[in-house]
Design a protein around this motif. Sequence first.
Motif, PDB file in Angstrom:
ATOM      1  N   ALA A  22     -26.441 -40.650 -58.894  1.00 61.25           N
ATOM      2  CA  ALA A  22     -25.454 -39.676 -58.423  1.00 61.25           C
ATOM      3  C   ALA A  22     -24.738 -40.177 -57.177  1.00 61.25           C
ATOM      4  N   THR A  23     -25.489 -40.771 -56.245  1.00 53.74           N
ATOM      5  CA  THR A  23     -24.884 -41.310 -55.017  1.00 53.74           C
ATOM      6  C   THR A  23     -23.904 -42.424 -55.331  1.00 53.74           C
TER       7      THR A  23
ATOM      8  N   LEU B 103     -28.488 -50.308 -66.832  1.00 53.52           N
ATOM      9  CA  LEU B 103     -29.005 -51.677 -66.787  1.00 53.52           C
ATOM     10  C   LEU B 103     -30.094 -51.783 -65.720  1.00 53.52           C
ATOM     11  N   GLY B 104     -31.065 -50.883 -65.780  1.00 50.51           N
ATOM     12  CA  GLY B 104     -32.178 -50.929 -64.844  1.00 50.51           C
ATOM     13  C   GLY B 104     -32.005 -50.080 -63.608  1.00 50.51           C
ATOM     14  N   ASP B 105     -30.888 -49.362 -63.509  1.00 51.37           N
ATOM     15  CA  ASP B 105     -30.660 -48.529 -62.335  1.00 51.37           C
ATOM     16  C   ASP B 105     -31.498 -47.255 -62.413  1.00 51.37           C
ATOM     17  N   SER B 106     -31.774 -46.663 -61.262  1.00 48.12           N
ATOM     18  CA  SER B 106     -32.584 -45.451 -61.184  1.00 48.12           C
ATOM     19  C   SER B 106     -31.714 -44.213 -61.341  1.00 48.12           C
ATOM     20  N   VAL B 107     -32.216 -43.241 -62.094  1.00 51.68           N
ATOM     21  CA  VAL B 107     -31.493 -41.983 -62.274  1.00 51.68           C
ATOM     22  C   VAL B 107     -31.319 -41.275 -60.930  1.00 51.68           C
TER      23      VAL B 107
ATOM     24  N   GLU C  11     -28.643 -34.765 -69.902  1.00 54.79           N
ATOM     25  CA  GLU C  11     -28.717 -34.575 -68.453  1.00 54.79           C
ATOM     26  C   GLU C  11     -27.948 -35.649 -67.693  1.00 54.79           C
ATOM     27  N   GLU C  12     -27.865 -36.868 -68.274  1.00 56.17           N
ATOM     28  CA  GLU C  12     -27.073 -37.937 -67.650  1.00 56.17           C
ATOM     29  C   GLU C  12     -25.585 -37.638 -67.780  1.00 56.17           C
ATOM     30  N   VAL C  13     -25.188 -37.119 -68.933  1.00 57.37           N
ATOM     31  CA  VAL C  13     -23.792 -36.722 -69.130  1.00 57.37           C
ATOM     32  C   VAL C  13     -23.397 -35.650 -68.122  1.00 57.37           C
ATOM     33  N   LEU C  14     -24.255 -34.643 -67.952  1.00 57.00           N
ATOM     34  CA  LEU C  14     -23.983 -33.580 -66.984  1.00 57.00           C
ATOM     35  C   LEU C  14     -23.901 -34.138 -65.569  1.00 57.00           C
ATOM     36  N   GLN C  15     -24.741 -35.133 -65.264  1.00 54.90           N
ATOM     37  CA  GLN C  15     -24.702 -35.782 -63.951  1.00 54.90           C
ATOM     38  C   GLN C  15     -23.377 -36.513 -63.750  1.00 54.90           C
ATOM     39  N   GLY C  16     -22.914 -37.204 -64.795  1.00 55.84           N
ATOM     40  CA  GLY C  16     -21.646 -37.915 -64.708  1.00 55.84           C
ATOM     41  C   GLY C  16     -20.464 -36.977 -64.565  1.00 55.84           C
ATOM     42  N   ILE C  17     -20.460 -35.891 -65.332  1.00 61.62           N
ATOM     43  CA  ILE C  17     -19.374 -34.917 -65.248  1.00 61.62           C
ATOM     44  C   ILE C  17     -19.340 -34.272 -63.870  1.00 61.62           C
ATOM     45  N   ALA C  18     -20.521 -34.000 -63.304  1.00 61.43           N
ATOM     46  CA  ALA C  18     -20.594 -33.423 -61.956  1.00 61.43           C
ATOM     47  C   ALA C  18     -20.006 -34.357 -60.910  1.00 61.43           C
ATOM     48  N   ALA C  19     -19.969 -35.657 -61.211  1.00 59.85           N
ATOM     49  CA  ALA C  19     -19.393 -36.640 -60.292  1.00 59.85           C
ATOM     50  C   ALA C  19     -17.913 -36.888 -60.555  1.00 59.85           C
TER      51      ALA C  19
ATOM     52  N   ALA D 200      -3.044 -49.107 -73.011  1.00 62.06           N
ATOM     53  CA  ALA D 200      -3.238 -48.776 -71.598  1.00 62.06           C
ATOM     54  C   ALA D 200      -4.481 -49.471 -71.069  1.00 62.06           C
ATOM     55  N   LEU D 201      -4.363 -50.057 -69.878  1.00 62.40           N
ATOM     56  CA  LEU D 201      -5.445 -50.839 -69.266  1.00 62.40           C
ATOM     57  C   LEU D 201      -6.303 -49.981 -68.348  1.00 62.40           C
ATOM     58  N   PHE D 202      -7.631 -50.056 -68.540  1.00 62.74           N
ATOM     59  CA  PHE D 202      -8.602 -49.445 -67.651  1.00 62.74           C
ATOM     60  C   PHE D 202      -9.266 -50.568 -66.855  1.00 62.74           C
ATOM     61  N   GLY D 203      -9.148 -50.506 -65.532  1.00 66.00           N
ATOM     62  CA  GLY D 203      -9.732 -51.527 -64.678  1.00 66.00           C
ATOM     63  C   GLY D 203     -11.230 -51.316 -64.508  1.00 66.00           C
ATOM     64  N   SER D 204     -12.005 -52.390 -64.621  1.00 60.46           N
ATOM     65  CA  SER D 204     -13.466 -52.316 -64.530  1.00 60.46           C
ATOM     66  C   SER D 204     -13.936 -52.266 -63.087  1.00 60.46           C
ATOM     67  N   ILE D 205     -14.933 -51.410 -62.840  1.00 62.40           N
ATOM     68  CA  ILE D 205     -15.544 -51.280 -61.519  1.00 62.40           C
ATOM     69  C   ILE D 205     -17.038 -51.550 -61.649  1.00 62.40           C
ATOM     70  N   VAL D 206     -17.542 -52.532 -60.883  1.00 64.51           N
ATOM     71  CA  VAL D 206     -18.962 -52.857 -60.891  1.00 64.51           C
ATOM     72  C   VAL D 206     -19.480 -52.812 -59.449  1.00 64.51           C
ATOM     73  N   GLY D 207     -20.658 -53.356 -59.236  1.00 62.38           N
ATOM     74  CA  GLY D 207     -21.234 -53.347 -57.890  1.00 62.38           C
ATOM     75  C   GLY D 207     -22.712 -53.056 -57.874  1.00 62.38           C
ATOM     76  N   GLY D 208     -23.318 -52.957 -59.066  1.00 61.85           N
ATOM     77  CA  GLY D 208     -24.756 -52.751 -59.150  1.00 61.85           C
ATOM     78  C   GLY D 208     -25.215 -51.505 -58.413  1.00 61.85           C
ATOM     79  N   CYS D 209     -26.314 -51.642 -57.673  1.00 62.75           N
ATOM     80  CA  CYS D 209     -26.899 -50.512 -56.935  1.00 62.75           C
ATOM     81  C   CYS D 209     -26.519 -50.528 -55.464  1.00 62.75           C
ATOM     82  N   SER D 210     -25.486 -51.281 -55.117  1.00 66.45           N
ATOM     83  CA  SER D 210     -25.012 -51.345 -53.732  1.00 66.45           C
ATOM     84  C   SER D 210     -23.812 -50.421 -53.551  1.00 66.45           C
ATOM     85  N   ILE D 211     -23.950 -49.454 -52.680  1.00 66.63           N
ATOM     86  CA  ILE D 211     -22.841 -48.536 -52.405  1.00 66.63           C
ATOM     87  C   ILE D 211     -21.655 -49.294 -51.832  1.00 66.63           C
TER      88      ILE D 211
END
Length: 443
Positions: free
Chosen positions: A263-264, A255-259, A288-296, A219-230
């Motif tokens: 979330a945004t 990769l250098g992104d801010s915690v 705490e990062e895992v919890l942040q990801g699950i919350a999203a 099964a294929l999972f498509g990659s999503i990128v975009g750095g810190c730009s919403i």
Amino acid sequence: MPQAERREHILDGILQESIRETQKMKFAVKAWSKSGRARVGLLQLSSTSSSFAQGGPPAKEIEIETPALLLTTRKGLPAFISPDHLSSLPNPDSRLLQFSPMHFMEGPNSKTISAIGGVHQLLGLHEYGFVAVPRDSILSLPECNSSNKNGASFETPCGRFLVKPVEYMKMISSMKPDLWVSLADEVHASVTTKRNKASVDRTIKWLDDCISLKSTDGALFGSIVGGCSIEERQRCTQEVAKRNVSGFYIGGFGLGDSVDERATLLHAVTDLLPKEKPRHVCGLGLPEEVLQGIAAGIDLFDSTYIYHLTLGGFALVFPLDGKCKHVSDPGVSAMASDGTKINLKATIYRKDASRIVDGCICYTCQNHTKAYINHLLNVHEMLAHILLEIHNTHHYLSFFGVIREAITEGRFEELRQNFIEKRRDHLLAASLSACELETPVRA
């Protein structure tokens, strides 16, 4: 064939590929948190070995509840856990193994792995599910400055490689993973707006290339990128979602992104994704990062955090909803613990005859003491890392089980808030204690 016509032709064939893939992978959401983003799901994998007709292993069925932890591996196996100890980990939680095809650049070539029957046959792990991801944050690190329109560049133990979609698909086809992630141009948070936009364009193009070259049942999972730009994250998400892939891989984090801004960015992506498909993220490892990801709304995480902990001689000890407790005095906490983990190299544990975590049922805690592991670490014995990784993996998998239970019972936000507050309070107390130890005694 004109570019527009070629793209339309690719998109026409994607639906048929998606239908075939859903026969190999199914996903269903079972429960939602009160916030409406965190969710419990069921991921089902089923496949028939290509060598079954020649006496190979029969079809396998794997059911994993999400949010789940994918065990990060080095060439297909966790760094310090041998195959005979995998069965001692919580089952079926530990049956998803993540690897990077780049790990095998210096080993058997693609033709040899294909002739053997893929990574399941190569490793003899027929009852496990394998997830192929280009980046793994241990041995396969994206090097965006060397990537170009032809392919993505990676730093590996055997050098830097530029991997083109056609080469990547040859690896995937030979290894026959259950799930695989399309090639992505993951960039550092500090890149320019122009470079970030180019990474999105390349990632979308490479996804189309991977689909057109696809010759595997995984099964294929498509990659999503975009750095810190919403805006770029949303543009990439919308384009990838059009492809009707089986799931989504959200890359570019760690990769250098801010915690604080993470979330945004995560919400900007998950709010645009279809709810009936799983989401996998790389680069979120701390509890705490895992919890942040699950919350999203993220469903799958990698476990490079466990590897780095084990390599440093650390053991996880944070309470699992009160079921397992580690008790230490403030002085010990300041020197050898941050409330989440303890440093078993510290001299304070040299004569400590207690288990790592009271009540833990892992092999390590049932059979060995902190003093013994401290000794093994200080004499540089590999068994120390084996015992530590068994405990850390068991503890983290149990943490995910507690999270799933909390979501189902409507307590996830409470659990998350309590964990963050206790962590903050402990760090403050440890900091004050450390300052007191450093303050000279006045006459």
